[in-house]
Design an enzyme around this catalytic site. Structure first.
Site, PDB file in Angstrom:
ATOM      1  N   LYS A 166      35.876  38.313  37.952  1.00  0.00           N
ATOM      2  CA  LYS A 166      35.664  39.659  39.281  1.00  0.00           C
ATOM      3  C   LYS A 166      36.497  40.986  38.554  1.00  0.00           C
ATOM      4  O   LYS A 166      37.546  40.783  37.290  1.00  0.00           O
ATOM      5  CB  LYS A 166      37.108  39.169  40.231  1.00  0.00           C
ATOM      6  N   ASP A 167      35.841  42.139  39.193  1.00  0.00           N
ATOM      7  CA  ASP A 167      36.461  43.206  38.570  1.00  0.00           C
ATOM      8  C   ASP A 167      38.359  43.423  38.843  1.00  0.00           C
ATOM      9  O   ASP A 167      38.803  42.890  40.069  1.00  0.00           O
ATOM     10  CB  ASP A 167      35.889  44.025  39.884  1.00  0.00           C
ATOM     11  N   LYS A 168      38.693  44.527  38.470  1.00  0.00           N
ATOM     12  CA  LYS A 168      39.386  45.111  38.777  1.00  0.00           C
ATOM     13  C   LYS A 168      39.959  45.787  39.916  1.00  0.00           C
ATOM     14  O   LYS A 168      40.511  45.562  41.138  1.00  0.00           O
ATOM     15  CB  LYS A 168      39.369  46.146  38.278  1.00  0.00           C
TER      16      LYS A 168
END
Length: 372
Positions: free
Chosen positions: A84-86
């Site tokens: 998952k993205d930051k």
């Protein structure tokens, strides 16, 4: 298409035709929330712990590093269904060996919370999820733009969306695929994971270009005459007539690769009329090429001609990549929205099957490139 001469970032075509919509979007933990939906129920027994976590403004790898330092579990022994993205707030599932459970009893971190703990027989692997639910809050939305957003969402809900890879796949400057191309041409790289990542960016870039070509074809089939289609694509009158006859936006082609949606085996489109009915019912979808030796091959016809046009520079490196297929056309599920005129906030929620990008959907709705 000559990849060596490319100096600009490729921008895929939109399927909707409206003008850009004004709205402010910030990918922060209040305005962008992702909730993972597991592929299966956890059994409650076994040698693996399943951690349901909420991370804010951390990548999945950063969250794993924090948990590793606390528990003593090596990062390679953790499992996860997706990276998952930051930016934003993410609810996702991780797995770790159960014997380290006691080390988590006093765990505390300002950006990472353990919400629930389950047990299960196996380690989580990439792809062990149905998909993700997304919450997006747009700000500074005027009433006139809210009406445009509603119309765009209704259109996407009805017709589906082009399942492009998102900008996250291509690095900060959108050109990771060039590094991948250089590796295929013989450039050495010791870091095996980075090498694989860059080559996958190359595959993803070509996928996006082919899908954009298919979106263009679909627009042309709607807007141009049979005669013009024959001239543009060098097809027969019957093929042009077949394209014009298709009522749905994304046009299927005889001989292309289809797949049972959202999970299922690949097969060739032989009986176009029959497959169109299944496509309209959302039982199947067209599948684009992630080039490689093991990818299901397209049959003869326009689909293959368009494929060759996009992939011609990569064909000599086909044996160096495993390859696969990816759905080109996806659908929003569980879509809902609300507009708060007083705050000028427009909130959107929807579910996407695994592998699809909410940012791609948002770019289609706004007609703006979020990367810029």
């Amino acid at each position: 298409m000559n990849l060596e001469e490319e100096n600009t970032i490729f921008k895929p075509l939109y399927s909707l035709k409206h003008s850009p919509i004004n709205a402010y979007f910030s990918k922060n933990s209040d305005d962008f929330v992702v909730r993972e939906r597991p592929l299966y129920e956890f059994s409650g027994k076994g040698e693996h712990l399943i951690l349901h976590i909420n991370k804010k403004d951390l990548t999945t790898n950063e969250a794993l590093k924090i948990l590793s330092e606390t528990s003593g579990v090596k990062i390679r022994d953790f499992g996860y269904a997706g990276l998952k993205d930051k930016q934003g707030s993410t609810f996702q599932y991780l797995s770790m060996p159960k014997k380290f459970e006691s080390f988590l009893s006093n765990f505390s971190h300002p950006k990472l919370k353990i919400l629930e703990i389950f047990t299960h027989e196996n380690k989580l692997r990439i792809g062990h999820l149905k998909g993700n639910t997304f919450f997006i809050r747009l700000k500074k939305v005027l009433p006139s733009d809210a009406l445009k957003l509603e119309q765009a969402l209704m259109n996407l809900d009805k017709q589906g969306f082009a399942n492009y890879f998102g900008y996250q796949r291509f690095g900060k400057f959108g050109d990771n695929y060039k590094e991948g191309f250089e590796i295929l041409r013989g450039k050495k790289m010791k870091n095996v994971k980075m090498k694989e990542f860059l080559i996958s960016a190359f595959q993803s870039e070509l996928f996006n270009r082919y899908l954009s070509k298919r979106v263009e074809l679909s627009h042309f089939a709607n807007d141009f005459s049979e005669k013009e289609l024959i001239q543009i694509y060098k097809i027969s009158k019957e093929e042009a007539k077949e394209l014009k006859k298709q009522e749905q936006f994304f046009k299927l082609l005889k001989g292309e690769v289809l797949g049972h949606y959202p999970f299922g085996k690949c097969f060739l489109c032989e009986d176009l009329s029959a497959e169109l009915e299944r496509f309209k019912a959302r039982d199947i979808s067209a599948m684009g090429l992630l080039i490689g030796a093991k990818a299901y091959e397209t049959g003869e016809g326009l689909a293959l001609n368009l494929e060759n046009e996009i992939f011609k520079d990569a064909l000599e490196f086909k044996a160096k990549m495993q390859g696969s297929r990816r759905f080109m056309w996806g659908y929003l599920e569980e879509l809902k929205w609300r507009y708060d005129e007083e705050k000028a906030h427009f909130c959107i929620e929807f579910f996407l099957q695994k592998g699809s990008y909410a940012t791609v959907v948002l770019e289609e709705i706004l007609h703006k490139n979020l990367f810029e």
